[in-house]
Enzyme design. Structure first.
Site, PDB file in Angstrom:
ATOM      1  N   ASP A 250      -6.878   7.169  -2.740  1.00  0.00           N
ATOM      2  CA  ASP A 250      -5.498   6.715  -2.780  1.00  0.00           C
ATOM      3  C   ASP A 250      -4.756   7.618  -3.765  1.00  0.00           C
ATOM      4  OD1 ASP A 250      -3.202   4.968  -2.570  1.00  0.00           O
ATOM      5  OD2 ASP A 250      -4.607   3.353  -2.118  1.00  0.00           O
TER       6      ASP A 250
ATOM      7  N   ASP B 192       0.410   6.713  -1.372  1.00  0.00           N
ATOM      8  CA  ASP B 192       1.118   5.490  -1.710  1.00  0.00           C
ATOM      9  C   ASP B 192       2.642   5.687  -1.709  1.00  0.00           C
ATOM     10  OD1 ASP B 192       0.621   2.742  -2.915  1.00  0.00           O
ATOM     11  OD2 ASP B 192       1.937   3.581  -4.438  1.00  0.00           O
TER      12      ASP B 192
ATOM     13  N   GLU C  65       1.851   6.100   3.423  1.00  0.00           N
ATOM     14  CA  GLU C  65       2.342   4.723   3.412  1.00  0.00           C
ATOM     15  C   GLU C  65       3.865   4.789   3.420  1.00  0.00           C
ATOM     16  OE1 GLU C  65       2.301   0.480   1.072  1.00  0.00           O
ATOM     17  OE2 GLU C  65       2.579   2.336  -0.019  1.00  0.00           O
TER      18      GLU C  65
ATOM     19  N   HIS D  48      -4.643  -4.691   1.316  1.00  0.00           N
ATOM     20  CA  HIS D  48      -4.550  -5.413   0.051  1.00  0.00           C
ATOM     21  C   HIS D  48      -3.135  -5.890  -0.271  1.00  0.00           C
ATOM     22  CE1 HIS D  48      -3.128  -1.440  -0.620  1.00  0.00           C
ATOM     23  NE2 HIS D  48      -2.691  -1.762  -1.829  1.00  0.00           N
ATOM     24  N   ASP D  49      -2.152  -5.529   0.556  1.00  0.00           N
ATOM     25  CA  ASP D  49      -0.771  -5.925   0.276  1.00  0.00           C
ATOM     26  C   ASP D  49      -0.295  -7.099   1.116  1.00  0.00           C
ATOM     27  OD1 ASP D  49      -0.323  -4.014  -1.685  1.00  0.00           O
ATOM     28  OD2 ASP D  49       0.336  -2.499  -0.242  1.00  0.00           O
TER      29      ASP D  49
HETATM   30  C1  GLC Z   1       1.902   0.393  -2.377  1.00  0.00           C
HETATM   31  C2  GLC Z   1       0.546  -0.220  -2.608  1.00  0.00           C
HETATM   32  C3  GLC Z   1       0.719  -1.451  -3.425  1.00  0.00           C
HETATM   33  C4  GLC Z   1       1.321  -1.056  -4.748  1.00  0.00           C
HETATM   34  C5  GLC Z   1       2.628  -0.306  -4.561  1.00  0.00           C
HETATM   35  C6  GLC Z   1       3.039   0.372  -5.815  1.00  0.00           C
HETATM   36  O1  GLC Z   1       2.709  -0.420  -1.602  1.00  0.00           O
HETATM   37  O2  GLC Z   1      -0.119  -0.453  -1.401  1.00  0.00           O
HETATM   38  O3  GLC Z   1      -0.487  -2.136  -3.601  1.00  0.00           O
HETATM   39  O4  GLC Z   1       1.529  -2.197  -5.517  1.00  0.00           O
HETATM   40  O5  GLC Z   1       2.512   0.694  -3.597  1.00  0.00           O
HETATM   41  O6  GLC Z   1       2.162   1.409  -6.126  1.00  0.00           O
END
Ligand code: GLC
Ligand code: CA
Length: 550
Positions: free
Chosen positions: A99, A200, A254, A326-327
């Site tokens: 990540d 991310d 993402e 995980h979100d």
């Molecule tokens: C992304 C991650 C999340 C995190 C956010 C800030 O959305 O998946 O878990 O809290 O970015 O880094």
């Protein structure tokens, strides 16, 4: 030379390391635990692992606040354990993806510590603005997690921008030195042998010049000025040209709230800068703005999300397929049915796994883990949940507010993986673990499902193996049928010599088998079904995969 896009043939498993498996008995998940479970992941049919962050971090956002990009946190086992895992992954013919969180760092990162003291060359590594303490903020943007996007720093006497938590200051990507740091980080891990990156909130890294105010009303105030900002494609192209193109790796972006059309500007195979994208529409079939405003589940919204991406990317870019990470809260609790837990868990798997793209399975999804429902809001760990709970719906009774969190909190899917029915679900030998376990673990756990041929786990194993054996899943044309049905998701995959039909019931009642025209079952072979005795109609939450061969 055309790249070999090996990721197209793979299925990934996402590890959220804190809750996956504790190997050294201190109550915190770690890489020793991962080592123990590599064969489990491989046997599921997964060829790759995406690790949520495992770098040193104070943990303000469970690792998404990185304090050192070129090391592994000692609590996860440090570099030594990581190298063992990397070797173990490669020895099994699998791939490993890290990540990469470069929109922001932790405020405990050395760069930020130096930047706040104006120590060169770090002075402009972050986005600082003048102002007065308790005075007017530099602009009206909101952070995604904790109130306003600006926090006053006593040391520097200025405000810094943070699009997420207060402890996650945004990097100033317009500074070429920062981009050089990113390239160093990429090379560091690629040289060590990692196979790619999940990047991310990568679409946030270029902010509009002058950081203008947003209008008064939007949710996520400011987003129009930082999502897909002015130089985003330029920076991504630079990372690709200077680093990524020189390695055999892939990248996964993402990208909150991106349409498939916009996605092509990032991931088109001829002119894009990245390989795949995490879309959010598929998470919005029971809410607005990913979890904030709950709505009743709409199958049509879900189908539209998947189908749009299937159609619009076809032949031009490659889909990343997922239902959980995980979100987001657990999918059976949202799109499926806790009452028809086993049936709906399998149907959701089928709905996803026969689409075109690379599936990602999130730890625990393969055993149908459900949302966690703590009886006390203090039990929540997640920074976003805590803030939301403390600041929204304050006029509602505590119980109503708590239930809303059950439904929307990221912690609903961050409880310990349920390995067996012993204490702490077999996650740790410690008496106390870092986080809670869902009390349903005696009923839902890996050991039980491993031994039960009819379990969700064994269904995932079978469905993944099947997906890999069918060329039409990789190459076939996707077509959705019976689009307007509010009960069934039906699609076909067609290529010369092979045709598949996937039928999934999202109804808790018996329904008629919805057959699109041109599919003659007398010639078909039933390859997969979640009931032992498929009848002429469909049972509640029944799914089937048929094949025709010419
Ligand atoms: C992304 C991650 C999340 C995190 C956010 C800030 O959305 O998946 O878990 O809290 O970015 O880094
Ligand atoms: Ca541990």
């Amino acid at each position: 030379m055309e790249r070999i896009r090996w990721y197209k043939d793979m299925v990934f498993y996402q590890i959220w390391p804190r809750s996956f498996k504790d190997g050294n008995g201190d109550g915190m998940g770690d890489l020793w635990g991962v080592l123990e479970k590599l064969d489990y992941i491989k046997a599921l049919g997964c060829d790759g692992i995406w690790f949520s962050p495992i770098y040193p971090s104070p943990g303000a956002d469970c690792g998404y606040d990185i304090a050192d990009y070129m090391d592994i946190s000692p609590e996860f086992g440090g570099m030594e354990a990581f190298k063992q895992v990397l070797e173990g992954v490669h020895a099994r013919g699998m791939k490993l993806v890290m990540d990469l969180v470069i929109n922001h760092t932790s405020d405990e990162h050395e760069w930020f510590q130096k930047s706040r003291q104006r120590i060169a060359p770090y002075t402009d590594y972050y986005i600082w603005r003048k102002g007065e303490k308790d005075g007017k903020l530099p602009n009206n943007w909101d952070s995604n997690f904790e109130g306003k996007a600006w926090t006053w720093d006593e040391v520097r006497g200025e405000y810094y921008l943070h699009l997420f938590a207060v402890k996650q200051p945004d990097l100033n990507m317009d500074n070429p030195l920062v981009r050089e740091e990113v390239k160093k980080i990429l090379r560091f891990w690629l040289d060590m042998g990692v196979d790619g990156f999940r990047e991310d909130v990568i679409t946030y890294i270029s902010k509009k010049d002058g950081l203008p105010n947003d209008r008064v009303f939007p949710i996520y105030k400011g987003m129009r000025h930082y999502n897909h900002g002015p130089r985003i494609h330029e920076y991504l192209a630079e990372f690709k040209r200077d680093v990524l193109d020189h390695y055999d790796c892939f990248t996964l972006a993402e990208a909150p709230l991106v349409s498939p059309k916009r996605a092509l500007s990032y991931i088109d195979e001829h002119r894009g800068q990245m390989d795949m994208m995490i879309q959010f529409q598929c998470q919005c079939a029971d809410c607005l703005f990913t979890d904030y405003i709950p709505l009743p589940f709409s199958l049509r919204r879900m189908k539209k999300a998947f189908t749009d991406w299937q159609y619009k990317l076809a032949g031009r870019a490659w889909n990343m397929l997922y239902l959980e990470n995980h979100d987001h809260p657990r999918i059976i609790s949202r799109y499926g049915s806790e009452k028809f837990w086993k049936e709906s868990g399998k149907t959701l798997a089928t709905a996803l796994l026969f689409q075109q793209g690379t599936p990602f399975i999130y730890q625990g999804q393969e055993i149908g883990m459900l949302n966690w429902q703590p009886e006390n809001p203090d039990m929540y760990e997640d920074v976003q949940t805590r803030y939301t709970y403390a600041h929204s719906s304050l006029n509602k009774p505590a119980e109503v507010r708590l239930k809303k969190m059950w439904r929307s909190s990221r912690d609903s899917a961050r409880t310990l993986v349920q390995w067996d029915d012993s204490a702490n679900a077999g996650f740790t030998t410690a008496v106390k673990s870092w986080f809670h376990v869902n009390p349903n673990y005696p009923r839902i756990n890996v050991a039980q499902q491993d031994a039960d041929p009819d379990s969700i786990l064994n269904f995932y194993r079978k469905a993944i193996a099947l997906r890999k054996s069918l060329p039409a899943v990789r190459h076939g044309e996707y077509r959705e049928h019976l689009r307007l049905s509010g009960k069934h998701y039906v699609y076909s995959r067609t290529m010369p010599g092979e045709r598949l039909l996937v039928v999934c019931s999202f109804s808790g009642k018996e329904t008629k088998l919805p057959l699109p025209r041109g599919f003659d079952l007398s010639q078909a072979e039933l390859l997969l079904c979640n009931y032992a005795t498929p009848g002429t109609g469909l049972h509640p939450w029944e799914c089937r995969v048929y094949r025709w061969q010419e």
